[in-house]
Motif scaffolding. Structure first.
Motif, mmCIF file in Angstrom:
data_model
loop_
_atom_site.group_PDB
_atom_site.id
_atom_site.type_symbol
_atom_site.label_atom_id
_atom_site.label_comp_id
_atom_site.label_asym_id
_atom_site.label_seq_id
_atom_site.Cartn_x
_atom_site.Cartn_y
_atom_site.Cartn_z
ATOM 1 N N GLY A 1 0.852 -1.212 0.074
ATOM 2 C CA GLY A 1 0.076 -0.065 -0.047
ATOM 3 C C GLY A 1 0.884 1.328 -0.043
ATOM 4 N N ASP A 2 0.173 2.380 -0.782
ATOM 5 C CA ASP A 2 0.852 3.508 -0.628
ATOM 6 C C ASP A 2 0.596 4.607 0.413
ATOM 7 O OD1 ASP A 2 -1.517 4.758 -1.156
ATOM 8 O OD2 ASP A 2 -1.143 4.632 -3.402
ATOM 9 N N GLY A 3 0.864 5.765 0.684
ATOM 10 C CA GLY A 3 0.720 6.557 1.526
ATOM 11 C C GLY A 3 -1.023 6.853 1.929
ATOM 12 N N SER A 4 -1.853 6.433 1.084
ATOM 13 C CA SER A 4 -3.272 6.864 1.112
ATOM 14 C C SER A 4 -3.788 5.534 1.919
ATOM 15 C CB SER A 4 -3.925 6.758 -0.239
ATOM 16 O OG SER A 4 -3.703 5.444 -0.896
ATOM 17 N N TRP A 5 -3.035 4.642 2.362
ATOM 18 C CA TRP A 5 -3.669 3.431 3.165
ATOM 19 C C TRP A 5 -4.057 4.204 4.711
ATOM 20 C CZ3 TRP A 5 -3.179 -2.286 2.436
ATOM 21 C CH2 TRP A 5 -3.319 -2.813 1.060
ATOM 22 N N THR A 6 -4.903 3.548 5.154
ATOM 23 C CA THR A 6 -5.132 4.017 6.675
ATOM 24 C C THR A 6 -4.714 3.090 7.728
ATOM 25 O OG1 THR A 6 -7.118 5.247 6.174
ATOM 26 C CG2 THR A 6 -6.920 4.530 8.483
ATOM 27 N N GLN A 7 -3.697 3.392 8.640
ATOM 28 C CA GLN A 7 -3.247 2.598 9.804
ATOM 29 C C GLN A 7 -4.318 2.726 10.814
ATOM 30 O OE1 GLN A 7 0.066 1.416 9.485
ATOM 31 N NE2 GLN A 7 -0.651 0.354 11.452
ATOM 32 N N SER A 8 -4.434 1.692 11.396
ATOM 33 C CA SER A 8 -5.914 1.482 12.291
ATOM 34 C C SER A 8 -5.783 0.275 13.176
ATOM 35 C CB SER A 8 -6.926 1.368 11.570
ATOM 36 O OG SER A 8 -8.125 1.395 12.418
ATOM 37 N N LYS A 9 -6.362 0.060 13.929
ATOM 38 C CA LYS A 9 -6.628 -1.583 14.894
ATOM 39 C C LYS A 9 -7.921 -1.966 14.631
ATOM 40 C CE LYS A 9 -3.671 0.573 18.375
ATOM 41 N NZ LYS A 9 -3.641 1.087 20.006
ATOM 42 N N VAL A 10 -7.956 -3.370 14.921
ATOM 43 C CA VAL A 10 -9.275 -3.983 14.762
ATOM 44 C C VAL A 10 -10.430 -3.293 15.389
ATOM 45 C CG1 VAL A 10 -10.360 -6.223 15.313
ATOM 46 C CG2 VAL A 10 -8.303 -6.293 14.334
ATOM 47 N N ALA A 11 -10.261 -2.836 16.672
ATOM 48 C CA ALA A 11 -11.119 -2.150 17.378
ATOM 49 C C ALA A 11 -11.863 -0.943 16.777
ATOM 50 C CB ALA A 11 -10.543 -1.718 18.849
ATOM 51 N N GLU A 12 -11.089 -0.465 15.936
ATOM 52 C CA GLU A 12 -11.454 0.898 15.204
ATOM 53 C C GLU A 12 -12.488 0.613 13.907
ATOM 54 O OE1 GLU A 12 -7.928 2.816 14.789
ATOM 55 O OE2 GLU A 12 -7.813 3.401 16.960
ATOM 56 N N VAL A 13 -12.430 -0.719 13.438
ATOM 57 C CA VAL A 13 -13.214 -0.847 12.202
ATOM 58 C C VAL A 13 -14.061 -2.157 12.326
ATOM 59 C CG1 VAL A 13 -10.961 -0.390 10.804
ATOM 60 C CG2 VAL A 13 -11.312 -2.736 11.595
ATOM 61 N N ILE A 14 -14.568 -2.339 13.504
ATOM 62 C CA ILE A 14 -15.849 -3.248 13.735
ATOM 63 C C ILE A 14 -16.724 -2.487 14.551
ATOM 64 C CG2 ILE A 14 -14.130 -5.133 13.744
ATOM 65 C CD1 ILE A 14 -14.335 -5.122 17.001
ATOM 66 N N THR A 15 -18.052 -3.109 14.519
ATOM 67 C CA THR A 15 -19.100 -2.576 15.415
ATOM 68 C C THR A 15 -19.090 -3.189 16.567
ATOM 69 O OG1 THR A 15 -20.789 -3.908 14.030
ATOM 70 C CG2 THR A 15 -20.241 -1.804 13.429
ATOM 71 N N SER A 16 -18.865 -4.733 16.622
ATOM 72 C CA SER A 16 -19.045 -5.739 17.339
ATOM 73 C C SER A 16 -17.933 -6.880 17.714
ATOM 74 C CB SER A 16 -20.440 -6.257 17.689
ATOM 75 O OG SER A 16 -20.631 -7.218 16.809
ATOM 76 N N MET A 17 -17.769 -7.552 18.885
ATOM 77 C CA MET A 17 -16.763 -8.673 19.109
ATOM 78 C C MET A 17 -17.345 -9.433 20.094
ATOM 79 S SD MET A 17 -12.624 -8.459 20.154
ATOM 80 C CE MET A 17 -12.429 -7.897 18.726
ATOM 81 N N GLU A 18 -17.359 -10.767 19.683
ATOM 82 C CA GLU A 18 -17.854 -11.420 21.025
ATOM 83 C C GLU A 18 -17.355 -13.155 20.472
ATOM 84 O OE1 GLU A 18 -22.345 -11.849 20.765
ATOM 85 O OE2 GLU A 18 -22.295 -11.358 18.681
ATOM 86 N N SER A 19 -17.307 -13.832 21.643
ATOM 87 C CA SER A 19 -17.091 -15.256 21.461
ATOM 88 C C SER A 19 -18.498 -15.957 21.938
ATOM 89 C CB SER A 19 -16.216 -15.577 22.784
ATOM 90 O OG SER A 19 -14.814 -15.070 22.399
ATOM 91 N N GLY A 20 -18.449 -17.314 21.523
ATOM 92 C CA GLY A 20 -19.567 -18.169 21.424
ATOM 93 C C GLY A 20 -19.821 -19.010 22.679
#
Length: 247
Positions: A41-60
């Protein structure tokens, strides 16, 4: 006759070894191509974390289940083997006993991204996007389900971003456990996992390219599987001839 049978057996064993190596190499080829595309990727790619790109997280939930898969009209719990590297296998599940009430909120839907959180070292942190709705297949407590923010990242790209070296290096150094045979990652660790992503249009381009590459590899794997069936049939055929006095 014994010497000839032993010679054939040795060749069959060697063929099986080479077949196993071919499987390993095929998987490594995809991982290498994935790494190249995700790191290019070039400089236009966004550096982030999983927490910032999800609406929810859960185990079963992992109740005591049947040893056979659920039929299409029954409830089942997904095994960790349902989650392969960028591949979801719905048939890898265990049937829920009729004596237990299902938990519909744990059923997987199209676009869910599943990540293994417990198991052998190489099987933890493995991601797979769910391609369809499976209203009667639930996640187990060894699987973490992510639901992405589709305004910034697609499910398939999130799957591939978690499989890429940037995320995997982070997870590798944070897996905990007494031995490589049984390690874990927590939701907190997964939330903090770094990733990079481009525009949605670029994401689609990369996903389509890698899908095409994976299709080629799948064809190769199918051919290798057919070869394995032939290899497995060689020794029994030789033994049949030997006991029939045809050698």
């Amino acid at each position: 006759v014994i010497e000839r049978i032993e010679a054939v057996a040795a060749r069959v064993d060697e063929a099986k070894r080479l077949r196993s190596e071919a499987d390993t190499h095929t998987s490594a080829i995809f991982q290498k191509r994935l790494a190249e595309r995700m790191e290019a990727g070039d400089g236009s790619w966004t550096q982030s974390k999983v927490a910032e790109v999800i609406t929810s997280m859960e185990s079963g939930w992992s109740p005591q289940c049947e040893e056979v898969p659920a039929d299409p009209n029954s409830w089942g719990v997904l095994k960790t083997t349902a989650v392969q590297w960028c591949e979801f296998r719905s048939e890898e599940n265990k049937g829920l006993p009729e004596s237990l009430a299902p938990r519909p909120l744990l059923a997987v839907k199209c676009g869910d991204v599943l990540v293994t959180r417990a198991g052998p070292l190489k099987r933890v942190g493995v991601p797979a996007a769910v391609p369809n709705d499976y209203p009667k297949l639930m996640i187990s407590d060894k699987i973490i389900r992510l639901r992405p923010r589709l305004d910034v990242i697609s499910s398939r790209f999130l799957e591939m971003a978690i499989a890429a070296p940037l995320a995997q290096d982070h997870l590798l150094h944070r897996k905990t456990g007494l031995a490589d045979a049984q390690v874990n990652i927590s939701q907190e660790i997964l939330r903090a996992t770094p990733l990079r992503y481009p525009s949605l249009s670029k994401q689609l381009e990369i996903v389509n390219e890698l899908d095409g590459f994976q299709t080629i590899l799948a064809t190769l794997v199918h051919s290798q599987s057919k070869a394995s069936e032939m290899i497995e049939a060689i020794l029994p055929a030789v033994l049949d001839k030997a006991f029939a006095g045809e050698m």
